[in-house]
Design an enzyme around this catalytic site. Structure first.
Site, mmCIF file in Angstrom:
data_model
loop_
_atom_site.group_PDB
_atom_site.id
_atom_site.type_symbol
_atom_site.label_atom_id
_atom_site.label_comp_id
_atom_site.label_asym_id
_atom_site.label_seq_id
_atom_site.Cartn_x
_atom_site.Cartn_y
_atom_site.Cartn_z
ATOM 1 N N GLU A 69 -49.646 -24.793 -36.830
ATOM 2 C CA GLU A 69 -50.115 -26.137 -36.466
ATOM 3 C C GLU A 69 -51.222 -26.596 -37.431
ATOM 4 O O GLU A 69 -51.253 -27.762 -37.827
ATOM 5 C CB GLU A 69 -50.627 -26.123 -35.014
ATOM 6 C CG GLU A 69 -51.018 -27.471 -34.464
ATOM 7 C CD GLU A 69 -49.900 -28.513 -34.499
ATOM 8 O OE1 GLU A 69 -48.759 -28.165 -34.189
ATOM 9 O OE2 GLU A 69 -50.188 -29.659 -34.881
ATOM 10 N N ASP A 95 -41.390 -34.046 -41.744
ATOM 11 C CA ASP A 95 -40.421 -33.540 -40.763
ATOM 12 C C ASP A 95 -40.197 -32.035 -40.936
ATOM 13 O O ASP A 95 -40.110 -31.296 -39.951
ATOM 14 C CB ASP A 95 -39.080 -34.296 -40.896
ATOM 15 C CG ASP A 95 -39.167 -35.729 -40.380
ATOM 16 O OD1 ASP A 95 -40.221 -36.094 -39.827
ATOM 17 O OD2 ASP A 95 -38.184 -36.478 -40.540
HETATM 18 N N1 LIG Z 1 -45.689 -42.254 -44.865
HETATM 19 C C1 LIG Z 1 -44.580 -42.027 -44.142
HETATM 20 N N2 LIG Z 1 -43.367 -42.357 -44.621
HETATM 21 C C2 LIG Z 1 -42.230 -42.134 -43.924
HETATM 22 N N3 LIG Z 1 -42.212 -41.546 -42.714
HETATM 23 C C3 LIG Z 1 -43.373 -41.168 -42.166
HETATM 24 C C4 LIG Z 1 -44.621 -41.391 -42.841
HETATM 25 N N4 LIG Z 1 -45.622 -40.924 -42.059
HETATM 26 C C5 LIG Z 1 -45.019 -40.430 -40.970
HETATM 27 N N5 LIG Z 1 -43.676 -40.565 -41.016
HETATM 28 C C6 LIG Z 1 -42.694 -40.132 -39.990
HETATM 29 O O1 LIG Z 1 -43.347 -40.098 -38.721
HETATM 30 C C7 LIG Z 1 -43.372 -38.761 -38.209
HETATM 31 C C8 LIG Z 1 -44.699 -38.516 -37.525
HETATM 32 O O2 LIG Z 1 -45.723 -38.569 -38.503
HETATM 33 P P1 LIG Z 1 -47.248 -38.383 -38.157
HETATM 34 O O3 LIG Z 1 -48.015 -38.260 -39.410
HETATM 35 O O4 LIG Z 1 -47.663 -39.455 -37.212
HETATM 36 O O5 LIG Z 1 -47.188 -36.982 -37.437
HETATM 37 P P2 LIG Z 1 -47.444 -36.565 -35.928
HETATM 38 O O6 LIG Z 1 -46.655 -35.312 -35.719
HETATM 39 O O7 LIG Z 1 -47.190 -37.722 -35.031
HETATM 40 O O8 LIG Z 1 -48.965 -36.138 -36.059
HETATM 41 P P3 LIG Z 1 -50.265 -36.707 -35.348
HETATM 42 O O9 LIG Z 1 -49.945 -36.741 -33.874
HETATM 43 O O10 LIG Z 1 -51.262 -35.671 -35.727
HETATM 44 O O11 LIG Z 1 -50.508 -38.066 -35.980
HETATM 45 C C9 LIG Z 1 -43.139 -37.850 -39.418
HETATM 46 O O12 LIG Z 1 -42.570 -36.601 -39.058
HETATM 47 C C10 LIG Z 1 -42.208 -38.706 -40.266
HETATM 48 O O13 LIG Z 1 -40.873 -38.592 -39.785
#
Ligand SMILES: Nc1ncnc2c1ncn2[C@@H]1O[C@H](COP(=O)(O)OP(=O)(O)OP(=O)(O)O)[C@@H](O)[C@H]1O
Length: 117
Positions: A69, A95
């Site tokens: 994590e 992802d």
């Molecule tokens: N810059 C980006 N471009 C394309 N897809 C993105 C981008 N940022 C996030 N994503 C998509 O959104 C998903 C979630 O991203 P995020 O960074 O919000 O992670 P999270 O697991 O929700 O973490 P947190 O809860 O800590 O913010 C990623 O797995 C990806 O599929």
């Protein structure tokens, strides 16, 4: 010379603790995993007798999941830093990083079921 070496090691430890504090403050998933682990382990360990070997396995699982994590949060931060706008490669990187946490979490859950059931 020896003092400089020790001082550097102490500083490294301080930086690592700082990172841990940051994770705790900013990453809700990290806090949820810690609360869930403490709740599940303290509840079930009262119901089932746990040997030293099993405690070692539980400790290894918890460490691997929390470590994954931490790496996942790190990768998300690097991605957001280098590419704040939407990007297909960043999506795949994030992802896959999330998939790594899922893989070790499923492993920990399977070991948990074997230990406690
Ligand atoms: N810059 C980006 N471009 C394309 N897809 C993105 C981008 N940022 C996030 N994503 C998509 O959104 C998903 C979630 O991203 P995020 O960074 O919000 O992670 P999270 O697991 O929700 O973490 P947190 O809860 O800590 O913010 C990623 O797995 C990806 O599929």
């Amino acid at each position: 010379m020896k003092n400089v070496f020790l001082a550097k090691r102490l500083h490294s430890f301080k930086y690592a603790l700082n990172g841990l504090w940051h994770l705790w403050k900013k990453e809700i998933n990290f806090r949820i995993q810690i609360f869930a682990t403490i709740t599940v382990v303290t509840t079930l360990s009262r119901l089932v007798e746990i040997t030293r070997t099993k405690w070692m396995l539980i400790t290894i699982c918890v460490g691997i999941v929390l470590g994954a994590e931490a790496f996942n949060s790190d990768i998300e931060r690097i991605c957001d830093f280098i590419s704040p706008e939407k990007n297909r490669q960043i999506k795949i990187i994030k992802d896959i990083s999330a998939a790594a946490v899922l893989i070790v979490s499923v492993m920990a859950a399977i070991i948990g079921v074997i230990i406690f059931c």
